[in-house]
Design a protein around this motif. Sequence first.
Motif, mmCIF file in Angstrom:
data_model
loop_
_atom_site.group_PDB
_atom_site.id
_atom_site.type_symbol
_atom_site.label_atom_id
_atom_site.label_comp_id
_atom_site.label_asym_id
_atom_site.label_seq_id
_atom_site.Cartn_x
_atom_site.Cartn_y
_atom_site.Cartn_z
ATOM 1 N N LEU A 18 0.826 -1.206 0.000
ATOM 2 C CA LEU A 18 0.000 0.000 0.000
ATOM 3 C C LEU A 18 0.860 1.255 0.000
ATOM 4 O O LEU A 18 0.558 2.236 -0.702
ATOM 5 C CB LEU A 18 -0.928 -0.002 1.214
ATOM 6 N N HIS A 21 2.021 2.053 -3.414
ATOM 7 C CA HIS A 21 0.995 2.686 -4.250
ATOM 8 C C HIS A 21 0.752 4.136 -3.852
ATOM 9 O O HIS A 21 0.516 4.992 -4.709
ATOM 10 C CB HIS A 21 -0.323 1.914 -4.135
ATOM 11 N N ALA A 284 -3.930 -2.630 -5.147
ATOM 12 C CA ALA A 284 -4.182 -1.419 -5.934
ATOM 13 C C ALA A 284 -5.541 -0.791 -5.629
ATOM 14 O O ALA A 284 -5.618 0.413 -5.343
ATOM 15 C CB ALA A 284 -4.039 -1.727 -7.429
ATOM 16 N N ALA A 287 -5.509 0.735 -2.146
ATOM 17 C CA ALA A 287 -4.796 2.009 -2.103
ATOM 18 C C ALA A 287 -5.670 3.143 -2.633
ATOM 19 O O ALA A 287 -5.658 4.253 -2.086
ATOM 20 C CB ALA A 287 -3.506 1.905 -2.916
ATOM 21 N N THR A 288 -6.424 2.876 -3.679
ATOM 22 C CA THR A 288 -7.335 3.891 -4.219
ATOM 23 C C THR A 288 -8.371 4.285 -3.173
ATOM 24 O O THR A 288 -8.682 5.465 -3.000
ATOM 25 C CB THR A 288 -8.035 3.354 -5.477
#
Length: 303
Positions: A18, A21, A284, A287-288
Motif C-alpha cells: 500500500l 501505491h 491497488a 490504495a485507491t
Amino acid sequence: MNAIMMALPGAETLAAGLRGHLGCEAGELLLHRFPDGETCPRLARAVAGRDVVLVAALDQPDSKIMALYLSACVARELGARSVGLVVPYLPYMRQDAVFAPGQGVTSRHVARLLSGCCDWLVTVDPHLHRYHNLSELYEIATEVVPAAPLIARWIGANVARPVLVRPDQESEQWVAQVAAGAGCPYTVLSKVRSGDREVAVSLPDAAQLAGRTPVLVDDIVSTARTMIAAVERLKAGGFAAPVCIGVHALFAGAAYAELQAACAGRIVSCDTVAHASNQIGVGAPLATAVRHMLGLSRALRSA
C-alpha cells in the motif's frame, strides 16, 4: 502525502504494498506484551498533526482486535490529525441476527468498538447478508473494495470455458457480477447447514456445466465444508474437478488440507488474509480507497 502508515503484526507485506501505491511514510508500531497478556502499543514516530493509517490482518480476530483498538486510541491520544483503519478482512459480520436464545447481534458490538477509535475504515467484501451496507453498523465513514472485478479478471486469464458455481443461495447478485465480468454463465446450488461442519448441497444443472470448467466462488472460506460438499457433488455428477476461489482464505484448522484432499482442481484466494492460496491481489484498489478516505477526511476538516 502527509500520512504515516503502520502495520500490525501479520499485515506488514500488505502495508508495504500500500505504501508503494500511495507514497506515504512508513511508521513503526511496537506492541509490548506484559507477562499477564496485556498489550501496550508504542508509536515509534511522532504522529501529532499527521494522518495515521493502521493496517491490520484480522483473521483469528480475538487475539488482534484489542491491539488494533488500543493502537488507534493511542494515535489519537498522541495528537494524530486523523486515524484510519485498513482491514481487508472484517470479522464478526456473520452474527448479524439472533440465531438461538441467549445470543446477541455481535456484529453491532464490534462495529461500535471500532467506530469509537478511528475516523474511517476500508475493507474488502464484508459479509453483508442481512445488512445492505456498513453504514447500518458503523458510525464512521467506510468504503468497501469489491473483489468481484479482480476475481473475474483472474478467471478470464486463467480458466478455459468457465462456468461459475456459487455453493449456496446467499449473495447470488455477487456471483452474477463475477460471471458478468468474466463473460461466462453461472449457477447457484442449494445449501443446508446442520452445524458448523455439517453441510449438504444440491446437484447442479448438468446442462449448464457440460463441456465447461466449474469454478466454485465464495466470499469466506473458513471450515471449507461448503466448498468440500460442492466439490464432492460435482465429482459425483461426473463433472470436471472445479477451481475453488475464495475472497477471504481463513481456512480454520485442517480445512485447506481437507479441501485439497477432496480433489479440487485448483485453490485460489485474494490476499486479504495471508495464505498459500493467495493469487489475486487487492493492493491497488485498496490504495485507491485509502487515498479517497484521506482526501475525504481532509475535506471534512476544512469545511
